[in-house]
Motif scaffolding. Structure first.
Motif, mmCIF file in Angstrom:
data_model
loop_
_atom_site.group_PDB
_atom_site.id
_atom_site.type_symbol
_atom_site.label_atom_id
_atom_site.label_comp_id
_atom_site.label_asym_id
_atom_site.label_seq_id
_atom_site.Cartn_x
_atom_site.Cartn_y
_atom_site.Cartn_z
ATOM 1 N N PHE A 65 -30.246 72.895 72.268
ATOM 2 C CA PHE A 65 -30.915 72.874 70.968
ATOM 3 C C PHE A 65 -32.393 73.136 71.149
ATOM 4 O O PHE A 65 -33.030 72.516 71.994
ATOM 5 N N SER A 66 -32.938 74.062 70.372
ATOM 6 C CA SER A 66 -34.360 74.378 70.517
ATOM 7 C C SER A 66 -35.151 73.982 69.289
ATOM 8 O O SER A 66 -34.663 74.093 68.163
ATOM 9 N N LEU A 67 -36.351 73.492 69.538
ATOM 10 C CA LEU A 67 -37.314 73.268 68.466
ATOM 11 C C LEU A 67 -38.335 74.374 68.601
ATOM 12 O O LEU A 67 -39.025 74.472 69.607
ATOM 13 N N LEU A 68 -38.398 75.230 67.565
ATOM 14 C CA LEU A 68 -39.232 76.425 67.638
ATOM 15 C C LEU A 68 -40.285 76.365 66.547
ATOM 16 O O LEU A 68 -39.981 76.006 65.411
ATOM 17 N N GLY A 69 -41.490 76.702 66.917
ATOM 18 C CA GLY A 69 -42.528 76.740 65.894
ATOM 19 C C GLY A 69 -43.871 77.039 66.510
ATOM 20 O O GLY A 69 -44.031 76.957 67.721
ATOM 21 N N PRO A 70 -44.840 77.393 65.679
ATOM 22 C CA PRO A 70 -46.186 77.650 66.197
ATOM 23 C C PRO A 70 -46.816 76.352 66.678
ATOM 24 O O PRO A 70 -46.308 75.272 66.379
ATOM 25 N N LEU A 105 -32.331 82.723 81.753
ATOM 26 C CA LEU A 105 -30.906 82.892 82.040
ATOM 27 C C LEU A 105 -30.403 81.760 82.923
ATOM 28 O O LEU A 105 -29.327 81.205 82.709
ATOM 29 N N GLU A 106 -31.218 81.406 83.934
ATOM 30 C CA GLU A 106 -30.811 80.364 84.866
ATOM 31 C C GLU A 106 -30.648 79.021 84.175
ATOM 32 O O GLU A 106 -29.701 78.291 84.423
ATOM 33 N N LEU A 107 -31.602 78.723 83.300
ATOM 34 C CA LEU A 107 -31.544 77.450 82.568
ATOM 35 C C LEU A 107 -30.280 77.384 81.731
ATOM 36 O O LEU A 107 -29.606 76.364 81.668
ATOM 37 N N MET A 115 -31.649 81.526 74.558
ATOM 38 C CA MET A 115 -31.013 80.415 75.266
ATOM 39 C C MET A 115 -30.205 79.470 74.398
ATOM 40 O O MET A 115 -29.281 78.836 74.881
ATOM 41 N N SER A 116 -30.558 79.356 73.119
ATOM 42 C CA SER A 116 -30.062 78.212 72.360
ATOM 43 C C SER A 116 -28.703 78.414 71.719
ATOM 44 O O SER A 116 -28.306 79.533 71.390
ATOM 45 N N ILE A 165 -37.636 73.988 58.908
ATOM 46 C CA ILE A 165 -37.388 74.718 57.661
ATOM 47 C C ILE A 165 -36.051 75.446 57.700
ATOM 48 O O ILE A 165 -35.508 75.795 56.676
ATOM 49 N N GLN A 166 -35.523 75.699 58.901
ATOM 50 C CA GLN A 166 -34.156 76.217 58.977
ATOM 51 C C GLN A 166 -33.560 75.795 60.313
ATOM 52 O O GLN A 166 -34.206 75.887 61.352
ATOM 53 N N VAL A 167 -32.333 75.302 60.266
ATOM 54 C CA VAL A 167 -31.626 74.930 61.485
ATOM 55 C C VAL A 167 -30.360 75.763 61.527
ATOM 56 O O VAL A 167 -29.495 75.624 60.665
ATOM 57 N N ALA A 168 -30.268 76.663 62.493
ATOM 58 C CA ALA A 168 -29.136 77.585 62.500
ATOM 59 C C ALA A 168 -28.946 78.180 63.888
ATOM 60 O O ALA A 168 -29.792 77.997 64.772
ATOM 61 N N SER A 169 -27.858 78.899 64.063
ATOM 62 C CA SER A 169 -27.633 79.609 65.319
ATOM 63 C C SER A 169 -28.628 80.765 65.387
ATOM 64 O O SER A 169 -29.113 81.217 64.355
ATOM 65 N N PRO A 170 -28.932 81.249 66.604
ATOM 66 C CA PRO A 170 -29.879 82.360 66.725
ATOM 67 C C PRO A 170 -29.485 83.548 65.847
ATOM 68 O O PRO A 170 -30.332 84.145 65.188
ATOM 69 N N ARG A 171 -28.187 83.867 65.799
ATOM 70 C CA ARG A 171 -27.735 85.009 65.013
ATOM 71 C C ARG A 171 -28.045 84.806 63.522
ATOM 72 O O ARG A 171 -28.570 85.692 62.866
ATOM 73 N N ASP A 172 -27.737 83.616 63.016
ATOM 74 C CA ASP A 172 -27.989 83.346 61.603
ATOM 75 C C ASP A 172 -29.479 83.347 61.284
ATOM 76 O O ASP A 172 -29.890 83.788 60.219
ATOM 77 N N LEU A 173 -30.276 82.815 62.229
ATOM 78 C CA LEU A 173 -31.714 82.790 62.001
ATOM 79 C C LEU A 173 -32.248 84.196 61.834
ATOM 80 O O LEU A 173 -33.084 84.464 60.982
ATOM 81 N N TYR A 174 -31.722 85.097 62.659
ATOM 82 C CA TYR A 174 -32.229 86.456 62.646
ATOM 83 C C TYR A 174 -31.663 87.237 61.458
ATOM 84 O O TYR A 174 -32.387 87.929 60.757
ATOM 85 N N GLU A 175 -30.359 87.092 61.247
ATOM 86 C CA GLU A 175 -29.701 87.905 60.218
ATOM 87 C C GLU A 175 -29.832 87.304 58.830
ATOM 88 O O GLU A 175 -29.840 88.020 57.845
#
Lengths: 364, 308
Positions: free
Chosen positions: A34-39, A176-178, A202-203, A215-225
């Motif tokens: 699980f990643s917490l992403l933000g500025p 990739l290793e992580l 990674m997530s 503001i949004q919690v989703a899979s990488p694909r959903d976040l992007y699409e």
């Protein structure tokens, strides 16, 4: 998520009048990456430090594996952390650093040595046992920090921007290793980063944070699409935004009236809240450029303004009549001759698939 | 602007800057040049008198202020074999070891507090630590005389509380009075280096130790203490060296029991009128201190290298 392993319940952290983390409710599943992403300054590190116990929430509770952490001091929590600065003890060698956390477990010497060897092998640092931290490169220090945290077999591994200090190539390798490591040990990872590419690579799931809130919690694909807001759409990858007006608020996949494009279908018109001003968002790679008029209904004439050749792909900036801002288009350079033709052509065609346009509430 | 002039210039330029180039190339030369004023002063007031002392220590005092300059080891033989000097050496070392121990022990918590718990106005705290130095050393020693004396603060306090019926005489004029006074006088010398070494510790190391399961006590002994060791070593050396040779404090608060080697050295140069013996005592004391300090530093370094 029904099987919440880590549950953040109404977490708020206030520093005076400033709320670094503002009423966060998040569930993280067992074994999830699980990643917490933000500025920077969005509260992601503060949130991570509250899971570790280094900060106490002003309000709310952290629950790990069904146990409330509110009365558990940091040194008794089932979490371990990889620090941004790695925090390798300078007075100890690699083996002593990795074994540091085992002292409480009262293991005999042979067992400690065995576990240390195992942990170092896992991060590919066998043979470095007697090195000191000043004899290690940044990447090696990062591996020591990782081995030192994983040797405790924690329920949760917390990572605070661990790849930030590494150069690009090493960073991609470590990503990739992580990921592979996380799969093999099956420990829940909570990863803090400001690098969206890193989070996407990674997530399993990503929480995009802004001003102390996800503001949004989703899979990488959903976040992007399927970003749920202009903020997320803008933060993750590149996006063109066009002003538009709602035509039918009825329910089916909607249509909007967009500047320059006219009446166009949008994929999530129905999900869009019933507000007057919307924007249409479209990724540069979902627009395609043609020298001749393409088949299909979704197309428009455009003029080339600027091109940038990047090797594997090219970036174009095109202008469309009736549209104030130029559009960014990105295309693979599979056919170099076609790419050259496009770059040289003044009058072109732009087309897109029916599901390329996303409507979002214009809030900024 | 003929070609001849420019040729001359071209040849002259490197010659003129030969010194400059030498200066640029030699790091050591630049270093010595920077140090030269200090080096000259040191040579004048340290090295030359020191050589004089060494020479003097092998001579013999004659009547008046004349010396027999025939080489003799008698002064050193006296310094190391006479019971009185042996007792004084041991006592001086003992007093200064105790002083060092207590000063570091008392200074550590203060330094720790300022380094880890004072968030704002650290500078004010650091200046406050040097407060004792705002008055003269002599005044500080006299102050302790007033506190520990027969009619001093402690005695009159205890008397008025009715805890004792007559003033205690064990407070002043003994080695412990010397240790107390020296400990107070040298406190700032211990606090500052320890503070600096604590301040330098990366706070994330403390969090890492906590994260790996250490409670506050374990964390202190496994991370904070080993990493602050350079400060402790600096503080101990800084206090041990000057206190072994301290002269004012023992003569004011030490009494006969608190008499130290420096008092004996002073005596030989004054009323004793045996300068060569005084010189031999002074040099012996210097060598002993040097050996002890070097051994200490080496042993501590070895020990810490093994802490796990």
């Amino acid at each position: 998520m029904t099987d919440a392993f880590i549950s953040l319940r109404g977490i708020t952290k206030a520093f005076g009048a400033f709320k670094a983390v503002d009423d966060v409710n998040l569930d993280i599943a067992r074994g999830e990456f699980f990643s917490l992403l933000g500025p920077s300054g969005c509260g992601k590190t503060t949130l991570l430090r509250m899971i570790a116990g280094f900060e106490t929430p002003t309000e709310g509770d952290v629950v790990i594996d069904g146990v409330s952490m509110s009365a558990v001091p940091p040194h008794r929590r089932p979490t371990n952390m990889v620090f941004q600065s790695y925090a390798i003890f300078p007075h100890l060698d690699v083996a002593q650093n990795v074994a540091y956390g085992l002292r409480r477990d009262k293991l005999d010497k042979a067992e400690v040595a065995g576990r240390v060897g195992e942990a170092l092998a896992m991060v590919k640092l066998s043979g470095y046992e007697s090195r000191r931290s000043n004899e290690l490169s940044g990447g090696q220090r990062q591996r020591v920090a990782l081995a030192r945290a994983l040797i405790k077999r924690p329920k949760v591994l917390l990572l605070d921007e661990p790849l930030g200090a590494l150069d690009r190539k090493l960073r991609e390798e470590m990503q990739l290793e992580l990921r592979t490591l996380q799969r093999s040990v099956g420990i829940t990872f909570v990863f803090v980063t400001h690098d969206q590419e890193e989070a996407l690579t990674m997530s399993d799931r990503v929480a995009v944070m802004s001003q102390g809130k996800p503001i949004q919690v989703a899979s990488p694909r959903d976040l992007y699409e399927r970003p749920n807001s202009v903020e997320v759409a803008d933060f993750i990858g590149k996006m063109n935004f066009l002003p538009c007006r709602r035509l039918n608020g009825s329910g089916e996949a909607g249509e909007v009236e967009a500047d320059g494009l006219g009446r166009v279908p949008v994929v999530n018109g129905a999900e869009c809240p019933d507000v007057a001003t919307l924007v249409v968002a479209v990724r540069p790679e979902k627009l395609s450029l043609h020298a001749d008029e393409p088949a299909g209904a979704l197309k428009i004439r455009c003029r080339m303004q600027n091109t940038a050749y990047l090797g594997d792909r090219s970036h174009y900036v095109v202008s469309v009549d009736g549209l104030e801002r130029a559009l960014a288009v990105s295309a693979q350079n599979a056919d170099p001759e076609a790419a050259r033709q496009l770059a040289g052509g003044a009058s072109l065609w732009l087309s897109w698939a029916p599901d390329a346009l996303i409507a979002l509430p214009a809030e900024r | 602007m003929t070609s001849a002039t420019s040729a001359t210039l071209a040849v002259d330029a490197p010659r003129a800057s030969a010194w400059r180039r030498l200066l640029m190339r030699s790091e050591a030369l630049r270093g010595y040049l920077l140090l030269s004023p200090t080096l000259l002063v040191m040579l004048g007031i340290m090295v030359i008198p020191m050589i004089g002392m060494v020479v003097l220590s092998f001579w013999t005092q004659l009547a008046g202020n004349t010396f027999d300059n025939a080489f003799t080891l008698k002064n050193y033989a006296d310094a190391f074999t006479r019971d009185m000097y042996r007792i004084l050496f041991v006592r001086s070392l003992g007093i200064s070891l105790l002083t060092t121990f207590f000063t570091v022990l008392l200074a550590y918590p203060v330094a720790y507090y300022v380094a880890f718990h004072v968030k704002r106005h650290k500078m004010v705290w650091i200046i406050l630590m040097t407060l004792p130095f705002w008055t003269s050393y002599l005044l500080r020693v006299f102050a302790w005389k007033i506190i520990l004396g027969y009619n001093g603060a402690i005695n009159s306090g205890l008397l008025s509380l009715g805890m004792i019926s007559e003033p205690l005489t064990v407070l002043l004029y003994n080695p412990s009075a010397v240790v107390i006074t020296l400990t107070h006088a040298w406190a700032a010398f211990a606090i500052l280096p320890i503070y600096v070494s604590l301040e330098k510790i990366d706070r994330s190391l403390l969090e890492a130790a906590t994260d790996l399961g250490d409670g506050p006590v374990a964390r202190f002994f496994r991370v904070v203490l080993p990493l602050s060791l350079p400060g402790i070593i600096a503080a101990s050396v800084l206090i041990f060296i000057p206190t072994v040779g301290d002269y004012v404090t023992p003569s004011l608060v030490g009494g006969t029991e608190g008499y130290m080697i420096s008092n004996a050295i002073q005596f030989q140069f004054a009323r004793g009128n045996n300068w060569p013996l005084g010189a031999a005592l002074a040099l012996s004391s210097m060598v002993i201190v040097t050996v002890i300090v070097m051994t200490y530093v080496v042993v501590v370094r070895r020990l810490t290298a093994r802490i796990g």
